[in-house]
Design a protein around this motif. Structure first.
Motif, PDB file in Angstrom:
ATOM      1  N   VAL A 512     -36.083 -37.245  13.951  1.00  0.00           N
ATOM      2  CA  VAL A 512     -34.713 -36.850  13.613  1.00  0.00           C
ATOM      3  C   VAL A 512     -34.323 -35.648  14.457  1.00  0.00           C
ATOM      4  CG1 VAL A 512     -33.166 -36.060  11.789  1.00  0.00           C
ATOM      5  CG2 VAL A 512     -34.990 -37.655  11.238  1.00  0.00           C
ATOM      6  N   LYS A 513     -33.126 -35.711  15.047  1.00  0.00           N
ATOM      7  CA  LYS A 513     -32.578 -34.558  15.774  1.00  0.00           C
ATOM      8  C   LYS A 513     -31.307 -34.100  15.072  1.00  0.00           C
ATOM      9  CE  LYS A 513     -35.618 -34.348  19.094  1.00  0.00           C
ATOM     10  NZ  LYS A 513     -35.382 -34.722  20.474  1.00  0.00           N
ATOM     11  N   PHE A 514     -30.866 -32.918  15.446  1.00  0.00           N
ATOM     12  CA  PHE A 514     -29.727 -32.335  14.748  1.00  0.00           C
ATOM     13  C   PHE A 514     -28.541 -32.085  15.667  1.00  0.00           C
ATOM     14  CE2 PHE A 514     -33.610 -31.302  12.531  1.00  0.00           C
ATOM     15  CZ  PHE A 514     -33.315 -31.693  11.237  1.00  0.00           C
ATOM     16  N   SER A 515     -28.584 -32.633  16.890  1.00  0.00           N
ATOM     17  CA  SER A 515     -27.442 -32.545  17.795  1.00  0.00           C
ATOM     18  C   SER A 515     -27.436 -33.758  18.697  1.00  0.00           C
ATOM     19  CB  SER A 515     -27.494 -31.273  18.638  1.00  0.00           C
ATOM     20  OG  SER A 515     -28.576 -31.300  19.540  1.00  0.00           O
ATOM     21  N   PHE A 516     -26.229 -34.250  19.017  1.00  0.00           N
ATOM     22  CA  PHE A 516     -26.159 -35.494  19.773  1.00  0.00           C
ATOM     23  C   PHE A 516     -26.650 -35.328  21.206  1.00  0.00           C
ATOM     24  CE2 PHE A 516     -22.082 -33.773  21.136  1.00  0.00           C
ATOM     25  CZ  PHE A 516     -21.969 -34.222  22.437  1.00  0.00           C
ATOM     26  N   GLN A 618      -7.682 -43.108  17.177  1.00  0.00           N
ATOM     27  CA  GLN A 618      -7.615 -44.452  17.751  1.00  0.00           C
ATOM     28  C   GLN A 618      -7.715 -44.491  19.275  1.00  0.00           C
ATOM     29  OE1 GLN A 618      -7.996 -47.198  15.804  1.00  0.00           O
ATOM     30  NE2 GLN A 618      -8.382 -45.460  14.466  1.00  0.00           N
ATOM     31  N   SER A 619      -7.470 -43.369  19.924  1.00  0.00           N
ATOM     32  CA  SER A 619      -7.596 -43.361  21.379  1.00  0.00           C
ATOM     33  C   SER A 619      -8.955 -42.854  21.842  1.00  0.00           C
ATOM     34  CB  SER A 619      -6.498 -42.479  21.990  1.00  0.00           C
ATOM     35  OG  SER A 619      -6.611 -41.148  21.515  1.00  0.00           O
ATOM     36  N   GLY A 620      -9.805 -42.459  20.891  1.00  0.00           N
ATOM     37  CA  GLY A 620     -11.101 -41.903  21.280  1.00  0.00           C
ATOM     38  C   GLY A 620     -10.963 -40.464  21.745  1.00  0.00           C
ATOM     39  N   ILE A 621     -12.080 -39.792  21.912  1.00  0.00           N
ATOM     40  CA  ILE A 621     -12.073 -38.400  22.349  1.00  0.00           C
ATOM     41  C   ILE A 621     -13.233 -38.166  23.313  1.00  0.00           C
ATOM     42  CG2 ILE A 621     -10.991 -37.504  20.246  1.00  0.00           C
ATOM     43  CD1 ILE A 621     -13.745 -36.689  19.268  1.00  0.00           C
ATOM     44  N   HIS A 622     -13.197 -37.028  23.996  1.00  0.00           N
ATOM     45  CA  HIS A 622     -14.310 -36.615  24.851  1.00  0.00           C
ATOM     46  C   HIS A 622     -15.051 -35.464  24.174  1.00  0.00           C
ATOM     47  CE1 HIS A 622     -12.251 -38.987  27.930  1.00  0.00           C
ATOM     48  NE2 HIS A 622     -13.408 -39.003  28.573  1.00  0.00           N
ATOM     49  N   ILE A 623     -16.358 -35.576  24.066  1.00  0.00           N
ATOM     50  CA  ILE A 623     -17.189 -34.549  23.455  1.00  0.00           C
ATOM     51  C   ILE A 623     -18.168 -34.059  24.505  1.00  0.00           C
ATOM     52  CG2 ILE A 623     -18.789 -33.988  21.595  1.00  0.00           C
ATOM     53  CD1 ILE A 623     -17.637 -36.353  20.036  1.00  0.00           C
ATOM     54  N   ASN A 624     -17.992 -32.813  24.924  1.00  0.00           N
ATOM     55  CA  ASN A 624     -18.857 -32.260  25.976  1.00  0.00           C
ATOM     56  C   ASN A 624     -18.935 -33.184  27.191  1.00  0.00           C
ATOM     57  OD1 ASN A 624     -19.249 -30.280  24.121  1.00  0.00           O
ATOM     58  ND2 ASN A 624     -21.462 -30.411  24.063  1.00  0.00           N
ATOM     59  N   GLY A 625     -17.789 -33.754  27.541  1.00  0.00           N
ATOM     60  CA  GLY A 625     -17.735 -34.606  28.717  1.00  0.00           C
ATOM     61  C   GLY A 625     -18.156 -36.043  28.486  1.00  0.00           C
TER      62      GLY A 625
END
Length: 692
Positions: A512-516, A618-625
């Motif tokens: 298990v990790k705690f960050s993507f 609905q358009s999605g997002i960018h997370i840390n690129g």
């Protein structure tokens, strides 16, 4: 007996006196007389149609200017007498960034980063920009936004960064450097040619006078701890006006004595003040404030003889006022004709001390009308409800039109002895994104599925983080081992012993990790989904097919729920329950349900608003690129079904319970005790805690 020399006695007395003044100064500080203001007008700030966030304010004698964030932002100008506003163009070339603005009279100045130089420009009323000074990069201040920048009446340019100040002469650009103690908040000109710096450091605010030859003189210090400090300009040379946290202070310019103050929250004014203008002869204050992440508000205030319209005061009690509740309270105070809320933050050297102060007020009959029940502020909600200190809100909820629209499953988590004593306007969900490489899409997700997948995918390991894994899994299975209603513990059981053994064998960091960011090598990642946008983190972890699972429990999965920072209750001994209910209604209003004020986001507790929130994803997002795709069709309904069917649990496992379990389990993980002995010890200690 040897006598102590009188000089030594005097010296010790002097030290004790200074120690007392240092440690007690904040409590003994006088804020002078209280004065009152009410909001006369308020207007959203718009920068050429864009919702750029204001970051800095300059005030002239009849104008206010607000600087917007980022390179695409601009300068917003407001004429005080007419209320007219416009956006000013400042760019003269490509790749320019405006660093800061300043004003003297009604002349506006700007510092602009131009690549190899920093330029100081001025813009006369109705005129065009002209360059006063060009500073080479090697001599220039740090080029950031916003920069503490100031232009005095002699058109010297001043810049500040943390505890250092640079002065540049308009004739030859000669630089003079000053050093102060503390972080500089702003610069000002006390009298023509006399510049001063206001800095904050730890538990004090200090005014420093700056001489022409680079010397610094500390003029006065106010022993006041503050997290926020801004300048309200005025032509009254005897007075310095400071926006400090929840107050605006009127300070004697020479002595530092606080002559008077007013509570900005009581007036219905945000405390995210960037600056403004005070006209004492008109009894008017003009302010610019931040509003959330993207906007700003211009406020015009008028002096009053007392709280507007003789409204009834309500007290909101907390150990630490959140940005969200600060904004909501000021909004209520601005608009409600019958009530206004003042904030009581309980004192103490630590959160525990503050909680005890709040508890003492509640149990002695002196509690606030509205209690902050966010889990980090009060950890004894159940005890408050059991002992009758909190009003049952269910009769009110049943009468409200919005009752049928409520996500009642969330409120049910906080039912105590048949009573619903906590209003939960927003909540957060905790769960897991599961790596499809280890576990293909499955209709069954529970503790058995989880352990089987772990056994197939990962080798047993005895040198990992068994305690962290135990704490995490215990939150998902807490209701199996602790019966809050019956106040019984069930740790001395084969099920808990099996859990201990599994955590010993599989407490490996690859489970298990705690960050993507670390998701690739892990079987699953623990996630906090605050809203549909943050929910999409599961797609950033494992692709478009990933969904949010709950914590694995026996025969089911459990989504962990935390109440958000606006959770609150009504004190049962309040004399103003109707007013408190009026405030609670504003927390369930559609505009607030869809977008919390302040800088926080969370799931709405009204079903209609819950589904409306999904539209934003609905358009999605960018997370840390990393692109996170929109939620799959039907995902909102899947999560809603989990919640409404009761597959949720409140994170009410007291941190002392977790600490106690881990303390005892550690001896087992290190081989000093058997699993059976460990389970018996935990059972005994937790049961004793529940009995008490």
């Amino acid at each position: 007996m040897k006598k102590t020399h009188p000089k030594i006695i005097y010296f010790i007395s002097f030290l004790l006196l200074n120690l007392c003044l240092t440690s007690c100064g904040a409590q003994e500080l006088s804020f002078g007389k209280e004065i009152f203001f009410g909001v006369k007008a308020a207007e959203e700030i718009s920068f050429a149609g864009e919702n750029h966030r204001p970051v800095q304010v300059a005030a002239g004698s009849r104008r206010l200017w607000a600087l917007a964030a980022d390179m695409g932002g601009g300068i917003y100008e407001r004429e005080i007498s007419t209320g007219t506003a416009r956006s000013l163009q400042w760019k003269q070339g490509e790749q320019e960034m405006i660093m800061g603005i300043s004003a003297a009279g009604d002349m506006l100045y700007a510092a602009v980063s131009c690549g190899e130089t920093v330029q100081v420009r001025k813009c006369p009323e109705g005129g065009s920009w002209e360059t006063l000074l060009s500073i080479p990069r090697e001599e220039a201040p740090e080029q950031v936004q916003p920069t503490v920048f100031f232009a005095d009446t002699g058109e010297n340019a001043w810049f500040a960064n943390e505890d250092e100040i640079w002065k540049y002469s308009p004739e030859n650009g000669r630089k003079t450097i000053y050093k102060v103690k503390g972080s500089i908040a702003f610069l000002l000109e006390k009298t023509p040619g006399t510049v001063a710096a206001v800095a904050k450091s730890g538990r004090k605010i200090t005014l420093y006078s700056l001489t022409a030859d680079g010397k610094v003189k500390e003029q006065w210090t106010i022993p006041l701890p503050t997290t926020h400090l801004a300048s309200i300009m005025t032509e009254d040379t005897d007075t310095l006006v400071l926006a400090v946290d929840n107050r605006i202070l009127f300070v004697n310019n020479e002595t530092g004595e606080i002559v008077s103050h007013f509570n900005s929250i009581d007036a219905g004014v945000s405390t995210n003040l960037l600056g403004g203008l005070w006209h004492p002869e008109e009894g008017a204050v003009y302010l610019v404030e931040q509003a959330g992440d993207t906007g700003g508000i211009w406020e015009e205030l008028a002096a009053q003889n007392g709280p507007e319209g003789e409204r009834t005061v309500l007290v909101y009690g907390t150990v630490s006022l959140s940005e969200t509740m600060r904004e909501r309270i000021t909004s209520f105070n601005r608009s409600n004709p019958d009530y206004y809320i003042t904030v009581k933050e309980y004192d103490g050297k630590s959160i525990s001390d503050q909680r005890l102060q709040m508890q003492a007020a509640v149990t002695s009959g002196r509690g606030p009308d509205i209690l902050d029940l966010y889990s980090r502020c009060v950890d004894n909600y159940t005890a408050y409800a059991e002992k009758g200190y909190l009003e049952d809100l269910e009769p009110w909820l049943l009468e409200e039109e919005l009752n049928d629209d409520m996500v009642r499953a969330i409120h049910e988590l906080y039912r105590v002895e048949g009573k619903l004593c906590m209003a939960v306007p927003h909540f957060t969900l905790w769960g897991f994104a599961v790596n499809p490489e280890y576990l293909p899409e499955t209709e069954s997700w529970d503790y058995q599925t989880f352990t089987e997948a772990a056994g197939l995918a990962l080798p047993a390991s005895r040198d990992g983080t068994a305690g962290s894994l135990l704490g995490m899994l215990l939150r998902g299975r807490q209701n199996e081992f602790i019966n809050r209603k019956e106040k019984t513990a069930s740790f001395d059981t084969p099920e808990f012993i099996s859990l201990l053994e599994f955590c010993r064998d599989y407490g490996d960091k690859s489970l298990v990790k705690f960050s993507f960011e670390d998701a690739a090598d892990a079987m699953m990642v623990q996630l906090s989904a605050h809203d549909p946008g943050s929910y999409l983190t599961v797609h950033a972890c494992y692709g478009e097919k990933a969904v949010l699972y709950g914590y694995p429990a026996t025969g089911s999965q459990v989504l962990l729920v935390n109440n958000a920072v606006d959770a609150c209750g009504i004190y049962s001994q309040s004399r103003n329950k109707e007013g408190a209910l009026e405030f609670l209604r504003t927390l369930f209003a559609e505009d607030y349900q869809g977008h919390m004020s302040g800088y926080t986001s969370a799931w709405a507790a009204r079903e209609s608003c819950w589904y409306a929130q999904w539209d934003s994803s609905q358009s999605g997002i960018h997370i840390n690129g990393i692109y996170a795709a929109p939620a799959a069709e039907g995902e909102a309904e899947r999560l809603a079904d989990l919640i409404l069917s009761g597959n949720v649990t409140a994170d009410l496992v007291h941190y002392t319970v977790i600490d106690l379990v881990l303390e005892e389990a550690n001896a087992y993980f290190t081989g000093d005790r058997t699993a059976e002995e460990t389970a018996r010890n935990i059972q005994s200690r937790i049961q004793l805690m529940l009995d008490e």
